[in-house]
Motif scaffolding. Structure first.
Motif, short mmCIF file in Angstrom:
data_model
loop_
_atom_site.label_atom_id
_atom_site.label_comp_id
_atom_site.label_asym_id
_atom_site.label_seq_id
_atom_site.Cartn_x
_atom_site.Cartn_y
_atom_site.Cartn_z
N UNK A 250 41.70 -16.25 8.80
CA UNK A 250 41.82 -16.22 7.35
C UNK A 250 40.48 -16.07 6.65
N UNK A 251 39.42 -15.78 7.39
CA UNK A 251 38.11 -15.67 6.75
C UNK A 251 38.08 -14.53 5.74
N UNK A 252 38.64 -13.39 6.09
CA UNK A 252 38.68 -12.28 5.14
C UNK A 252 39.53 -12.61 3.92
N UNK A 253 40.67 -13.29 4.17
CA UNK A 253 41.55 -13.66 3.06
C UNK A 253 40.88 -14.67 2.13
N UNK A 254 40.17 -15.66 2.71
CA UNK A 254 39.51 -16.67 1.89
C UNK A 254 38.39 -16.06 1.07
N UNK A 255 37.57 -15.23 1.71
CA UNK A 255 36.47 -14.59 0.97
C UNK A 255 37.03 -13.62 -0.07
N UNK A 256 38.12 -12.95 0.26
CA UNK A 256 38.75 -12.06 -0.72
C UNK A 256 39.32 -12.83 -1.90
N UNK A 257 39.85 -14.01 -1.63
CA UNK A 257 40.40 -14.85 -2.69
C UNK A 257 39.28 -15.31 -3.64
N UNK A 258 38.17 -15.76 -3.08
CA UNK A 258 37.03 -16.15 -3.91
C UNK A 258 36.51 -14.96 -4.70
N UNK A 259 36.46 -13.79 -4.05
CA UNK A 259 36.02 -12.59 -4.74
C UNK A 259 36.99 -12.21 -5.86
N UNK A 260 38.29 -12.44 -5.63
CA UNK A 260 39.27 -12.15 -6.66
C UNK A 260 39.09 -13.03 -7.88
N UNK A 261 38.80 -14.32 -7.66
CA UNK A 261 38.53 -15.22 -8.79
C UNK A 261 37.29 -14.75 -9.54
N UNK A 262 36.27 -14.37 -8.79
CA UNK A 262 35.04 -13.85 -9.42
C UNK A 262 35.33 -12.59 -10.22
N UNK A 263 36.18 -11.73 -9.69
CA UNK A 263 36.52 -10.51 -10.40
C UNK A 263 37.30 -10.79 -11.67
N UNK A 264 38.19 -11.78 -11.61
CA UNK A 264 38.94 -12.16 -12.81
C UNK A 264 37.98 -12.63 -13.90
N UNK A 265 36.97 -13.40 -13.50
CA UNK A 265 35.96 -13.83 -14.47
C UNK A 265 35.22 -12.62 -15.04
N UNK A 266 35.04 -11.60 -14.23
CA UNK A 266 34.37 -10.38 -14.71
C UNK A 266 35.25 -9.55 -15.64
N UNK A 267 36.55 -9.83 -15.64
CA UNK A 267 37.42 -9.22 -16.66
C UNK A 267 37.21 -9.93 -17.99
N UNK A 268 37.22 -11.25 -17.92
CA UNK A 268 37.12 -12.04 -19.14
C UNK A 268 35.75 -11.89 -19.79
N UNK A 269 34.69 -11.89 -18.99
CA UNK A 269 33.33 -11.92 -19.51
C UNK A 269 33.03 -10.79 -20.50
N UNK A 270 33.23 -9.51 -20.13
CA UNK A 270 32.90 -8.46 -21.09
C UNK A 270 33.83 -8.42 -22.30
N UNK A 271 35.09 -8.82 -22.10
CA UNK A 271 36.02 -8.84 -23.24
C UNK A 271 35.57 -9.84 -24.30
N UNK A 272 34.93 -10.91 -23.85
CA UNK A 272 34.46 -11.93 -24.79
C UNK A 272 33.03 -11.66 -25.24
N UNK A 273 32.14 -11.38 -24.29
CA UNK A 273 30.72 -11.39 -24.60
C UNK A 273 30.16 -10.04 -25.04
N UNK A 274 30.80 -8.93 -24.68
CA UNK A 274 30.32 -7.65 -25.20
C UNK A 274 30.49 -7.56 -26.72
N UNK A 275 31.69 -7.86 -27.28
CA UNK A 275 31.81 -7.86 -28.75
C UNK A 275 30.90 -8.91 -29.41
N UNK A 276 30.76 -10.07 -28.76
CA UNK A 276 29.92 -11.12 -29.33
C UNK A 276 28.46 -10.67 -29.38
N UNK A 277 28.01 -10.01 -28.31
CA UNK A 277 26.63 -9.51 -28.28
C UNK A 277 26.43 -8.44 -29.33
N UNK A 278 27.37 -7.49 -29.40
CA UNK A 278 27.26 -6.42 -30.40
C UNK A 278 27.25 -6.98 -31.82
#
Length: 458
Positions: free
Chosen positions: A385-413
């Motif tokens: 399950x090493x690939x699955x576990x690392x993929x799961x952590x990467x998926x959480x990180x990717x979800x955060x990368x969805x939220x981040x620009x949606x919130x902080x790009x308009x705020x920065x601009x």
């Protein structure tokens, strides 16, 4: 020296899992070349984007929105694809799955290598978005799983730190090259290096599957329904080998079950979300902030990245292997997050062009967070399950990368525009520091539970 000890030492009479030093080197070279091709273009892409969509201007809200939108779309794709790719690598091997991201990443770079005119930039933008949706972060995810397959639990945090050090070393070399290469050659060199990474991996990297190691001291996989079906077959011209049948792609429910199976794993998921949220927000905003605030260009961006890369490589390749066994992963994680908070707060109130350079030294310690979280997570799952576990952590990180620009790009601009509610250009970066504080608080509550291997030995 550290690399040799990682590959050859034995812990408590148990031999390492059969990985030759030379084979681990092939993984490091592959990671280095792949990351080098990516980091070569980072300092130049801001200027190229603004020149393509807003010619003659120093600041451009459209460029910020385009970059933020792209980051969000890429995140949506990788939330789904990283766990899938990680799971497939558990079944079919890391090398087979590494071939896909290394190959498709060549295409967007080749477009800008040909021309940086507006039409070609938009073609690059579309193809970069599509290809990154399926392979962004997957090289890192698969490389971590590859190392976890072959390094004992006690040495794993140092091995992950060493792997991250090679990412940082590629960051240094790519940024240094970008500092001196003209923009016209930057994308050509990056495309060539990306091709070299794919070819090198296919020729030299040995294919390893978890099943190749035989019995493991780690526990049985947590998700029983995801066990591969193994069948021994023989051919006239080949020795007996294992045929692995694809059984099931993990669903969202499976991944949630994986996280909930261990309190430590759940805490790691929370930390990686907020840490990645802050990191993704910085990627979406900091370069545009520095360009608007201090008129930084490609050279200044490269200088800052170079400082961070050198200090980060030293931190991960020297400081982390030395201190992790003494301090423990949890303390290392808290140190990295706390220093990252300091860096973000300094950037947010930067009053002079030298301040971002000083803050970069602190931010380099933030690189301790990823390998420590990955190591903590890897010890909570079985070998299949090493690939699955690392993929799961990467998926959480990717979800955060969805939220981040949606919130902080308009705020920065907004806060860089003339319509800002109040005069605080670095307000969005200050908010990113607050997100890091949440991760820091959670990191102080995480407690190292005994690795799964220890449960079996008891």
């Amino acid at each position: 020296m550290e690399e040799d000890s990682l590959c050859r030492s034995s812990i408590g009479g148990e031999e390492m899992k059969g990985m030759e030093k030379s084979e681990l080197r092939h993984l490091f070279v592959t990671v280095f070349l792949s990351s080098l091709s990516m980091f070569l273009v980072v300092p130049a892409i801001t200027d190229v984007t603004i020149a393509a969509v807003c010619p003659g201007r120093e600041s451009c809200s459209l460029a910020i929105y385009l970059s933020g939108f792209q980051q969000a779309i890429i995140g949506m794709g990788t939330v789904v694809m990283n766990p899938v790719i990680g799971n497939l690598s558990d079944l079919y091997g890391r090398k087979a799955l590494l071939t896909f991201p290394l190959t498709v990443s060549i295409i967007p770079l080749a477009i800008l290598a040909y021309s940086r005119e507006t039409n070609f930039f938009y073609a690059f933008y579309v193809l970069r978005t599509l290809t990154a949706m399926t392979c962004e972060g997957s090289v890192n995810c698969l490389a971590l799983a590859y190392v976890a397959d072959n390094i004992s639990e006690r040495e794993r945090v140092s091995a992950f730190g060493l792997l991250s050090g090679f990412f940082s070393a590629s960051f240094v070399c790519g940024t240094l090259a970008a500092r001196f290469l003209p923009t016209s050659l930057t994308f050509q060199v990056a495309a060539l290096v990306s091709m070299l990474a794919a070819v090198y991996m296919r020729i030299f990297l040995e294919e390893i599957r978890p099943s190749d190691h035989g019995d493991s001291t780690l526990s049985q996989p947590i998700l029983k329904g995801l066990e591969p079906v193994l069948e021994r077959i023989t051919d006239d011209d080949y020795s007996p080998k294992t045929k692995i049948e694809f059984k099931k792609i993990p669903s969202v429910g499976d991944l949630i079950s994986l996280l909930r199976s261990s309190k430590t794993l759940s805490q790691a998921g929370i930390i990686i979300f907020f840490q990645s949220l802050a990191e993704g927000g910085m990627q979406a905003s900091v370069l545009y902030f520095l360009k608007a605030r201090f008129q930084f260009d490609k050279n200044q961006f490269a200088d800052i990245m170079l400082i961070m890369g050198i200090s980060g490589a030293i931190t991960q390749m020297i400081f982390m292997p030395m201190m992790a066994p003494k301090m423990g992963e949890e303390k290392m994680l808290s140190i990295g997050l706390s220093l990252n908070c300091i860096s973000m707060f300094l950037n947010s109130i930067a009053w002079s062009p030298w301040v971002p350079y000083a803050a970069t030294v602190f931010s380099s310690f933030a690189l301790l967070a990823q390998p420590t979280i990955r190591s903590i997570a890897s010890k909570q799952v079985g070998p299949n399950e090493q690939g699955k576990a690392q993929g799961c952590i990467s998926g959480i990180s990717s979800f955060a990368n969805i939220v981040a620009p949606l919130v902080f790009s308009p705020l920065t601009a907004l806060f860089l525009s003339e319509d800002a509610p109040f005069n605080f250009p670095g307000f969005s970066i200050m908010c990113l520091g607050l997100a890091t504080i949440i991760a820091l608080i959670q990191s102080t509550m995480i407690r190292a539970s005994p690795p799964i291997a220890s449960h079996n030995l008891a």
